[in-house]
Design a protein around this motif. Sequence first.
Motif, PDB file in Angstrom:
ATOM      1  N   ARG A 231       0.794  -1.097  -0.016  1.00 30.44           N
ATOM      2  CA  ARG A 231      -0.188   0.197  -0.049  1.00 30.44           C
ATOM      3  C   ARG A 231       0.938   1.319  -0.070  1.00 30.44           C
ATOM      4  O   ARG A 231       0.722   2.278  -0.704  1.00 30.44           O
ATOM      5  N   ASP A 232       1.828   1.230   0.699  1.00 34.64           N
ATOM      6  CA  ASP A 232       2.771   2.522   1.026  1.00 34.64           C
ATOM      7  C   ASP A 232       3.539   2.543  -0.352  1.00 34.64           C
ATOM      8  O   ASP A 232       3.683   4.017  -0.511  1.00 34.64           O
ATOM      9  N   LEU A 233       4.083   1.681  -0.716  1.00 34.23           N
ATOM     10  CA  LEU A 233       4.868   1.584  -1.904  1.00 34.23           C
ATOM     11  C   LEU A 233       4.007   2.251  -3.139  1.00 34.23           C
ATOM     12  O   LEU A 233       4.551   2.858  -3.879  1.00 34.23           O
ATOM     13  N   GLN A 234       3.129   1.528  -3.414  1.00 28.96           N
ATOM     14  CA  GLN A 234       2.112   2.004  -4.444  1.00 28.96           C
ATOM     15  C   GLN A 234       1.445   3.350  -4.500  1.00 28.96           C
ATOM     16  O   GLN A 234       1.535   3.826  -5.594  1.00 28.96           O
ATOM     17  N   ALA A 235       1.493   4.090  -3.137  1.00 28.92           N
ATOM     18  CA  ALA A 235       1.066   5.337  -3.044  1.00 28.92           C
ATOM     19  C   ALA A 235       2.326   6.199  -3.832  1.00 28.92           C
ATOM     20  O   ALA A 235       1.927   7.292  -4.238  1.00 28.92           O
ATOM     21  N   GLN A 236       3.574   5.851  -3.458  1.00 26.43           N
ATOM     22  CA  GLN A 236       4.606   6.407  -4.035  1.00 26.43           C
ATOM     23  C   GLN A 236       4.663   6.218  -5.185  1.00 26.43           C
ATOM     24  O   GLN A 236       5.182   7.335  -6.113  1.00 26.43           O
ATOM     25  N   ALA A 237       4.595   4.849  -5.800  1.00 28.75           N
ATOM     26  CA  ALA A 237       4.658   4.781  -7.392  1.00 28.75           C
ATOM     27  C   ALA A 237       3.590   5.756  -8.237  1.00 28.75           C
ATOM     28  O   ALA A 237       3.562   6.227  -9.331  1.00 28.75           O
ATOM     29  N   GLY A 238       2.337   5.660  -7.547  1.00 29.70           N
ATOM     30  CA  GLY A 238       1.283   6.467  -8.003  1.00 29.70           C
ATOM     31  C   GLY A 238       1.480   7.694  -8.219  1.00 29.70           C
ATOM     32  O   GLY A 238       0.780   8.710  -9.049  1.00 29.70           O
ATOM     33  N   ARG A 239       2.386   8.458  -7.521  1.00 36.09           N
ATOM     34  CA  ARG A 239       2.742   9.642  -7.712  1.00 36.09           C
ATOM     35  C   ARG A 239       3.996  10.246  -8.559  1.00 36.09           C
ATOM     36  O   ARG A 239       4.417  11.333  -8.645  1.00 36.09           O
ATOM     37  N   THR A 240       4.376   9.086  -9.382  1.00 38.38           N
ATOM     38  CA  THR A 240       5.638   9.298 -10.332  1.00 38.38           C
ATOM     39  C   THR A 240       5.125   9.734 -11.643  1.00 38.38           C
ATOM     40  O   THR A 240       3.930   9.580 -12.062  1.00 38.38           O
ATOM     41  N   LYS A 241       6.089  10.425 -12.304  1.00 34.70           N
ATOM     42  CA  LYS A 241       5.868  10.742 -13.635  1.00 34.70           C
ATOM     43  C   LYS A 241       5.475   9.836 -14.512  1.00 34.70           C
ATOM     44  O   LYS A 241       4.783   9.874 -15.522  1.00 34.70           O
ATOM     45  N   ASP A 242       6.432   8.689 -14.105  1.00 33.09           N
ATOM     46  CA  ASP A 242       6.209   7.728 -15.200  1.00 33.09           C
ATOM     47  C   ASP A 242       4.991   6.982 -15.105  1.00 33.09           C
ATOM     48  O   ASP A 242       4.387   6.262 -16.206  1.00 33.09           O
ATOM     49  N   TYR A 243       3.921   7.029 -14.000  1.00 33.43           N
ATOM     50  CA  TYR A 243       2.963   6.472 -13.831  1.00 33.43           C
ATOM     51  C   TYR A 243       1.873   7.052 -14.792  1.00 33.43           C
ATOM     52  O   TYR A 243       1.168   6.581 -15.379  1.00 33.43           O
ATOM     53  N   ARG A 244       1.990   8.386 -14.653  1.00 34.31           N
ATOM     54  CA  ARG A 244       1.264   9.387 -15.456  1.00 34.31           C
ATOM     55  C   ARG A 244       1.500   9.147 -16.906  1.00 34.31           C
ATOM     56  O   ARG A 244       0.277   9.007 -17.734  1.00 34.31           O
ATOM     57  N   GLU A 245       2.645   8.988 -17.158  1.00 29.49           N
ATOM     58  CA  GLU A 245       3.083   8.858 -18.627  1.00 29.49           C
ATOM     59  C   GLU A 245       2.442   7.416 -19.090  1.00 29.49           C
ATOM     60  O   GLU A 245       2.027   7.237 -20.187  1.00 29.49           O
ATOM     61  N   GLY A 246       2.493   6.562 -18.213  1.00 29.27           N
ATOM     62  CA  GLY A 246       2.292   5.021 -18.726  1.00 29.27           C
ATOM     63  C   GLY A 246       0.574   4.851 -18.831  1.00 29.27           C
ATOM     64  O   GLY A 246       0.151   4.307 -19.855  1.00 29.27           O
TER      65      GLY A 246
END
Length: 261
Positions: A231-246
Amino acid sequence: MTETILVHRAEGVTTITLNRPDKLNCFNGPMHDEVRAAIATAATDGTRCLVLTGAGKGFCAGQDLADRVRAPGAPPPDLGASLDARYNPLIRALKSLEMPVICAVNGIAAGAGANLALACDIVVAARSASFVQSFCKVGLIPDSGGTWTLPHLVGMARATALQMLGDKVSAEQAEAWGMIWKCVGDDDLMTTVHDMARHLAAQPTRGLALTKKALAASAAHSLDAQLDLERDLQAQAGRTKDYREGVAAFMEKRVPKFEGR
């Protein structure tokens, strides 16, 4: 004096080649220093995937025992201090590096060399390569994380026998046991690894680093603790520029262009 390692950087990939082929790339003090420095540089210079391999016929035969010879009557070397100063920081540096680390095992990986290889995230070995826990042959215990890594990879029964008997494991057997990711033909090793490294270097590096962190923690966690960490790491991943790009690339039906951020 010959450099103990060679470093090559291209396309987001740093390749570190252990370069004492006449000694089967055994570690001495200068090699430790140069490898640690190269890893530290890769952590900050924009590298998005690290490759570790060896020059010549071997990957790494562990510690150069010539460095441990003492004059008659001199006290024995403090091997615990050597681990604290050299091998343990090296293994920790690889494990904590926030990018994928691939090991291309081009020949024998023995002792600390075997456990160095197994500490990498993905291990690809040439068919002629082999792995041996050689510590028992000189009256030592496996180090460089070997008593932790090997049981997690192959189970306690196999790890115990390998580390007490010192039997050599072929690359094909290592693949069959799940000790490594893949065994390939000798001539295909570096092409396979560099293709994989370039692919990983073009992926969302931060997400891969967080995946690495989650996997490292899983062995010591209960399911509930691991769910909380995810949960905690996914929250970090969801804030990355790469996630938005994906997500944008998926919606627009195009190939994503990840920047590792």
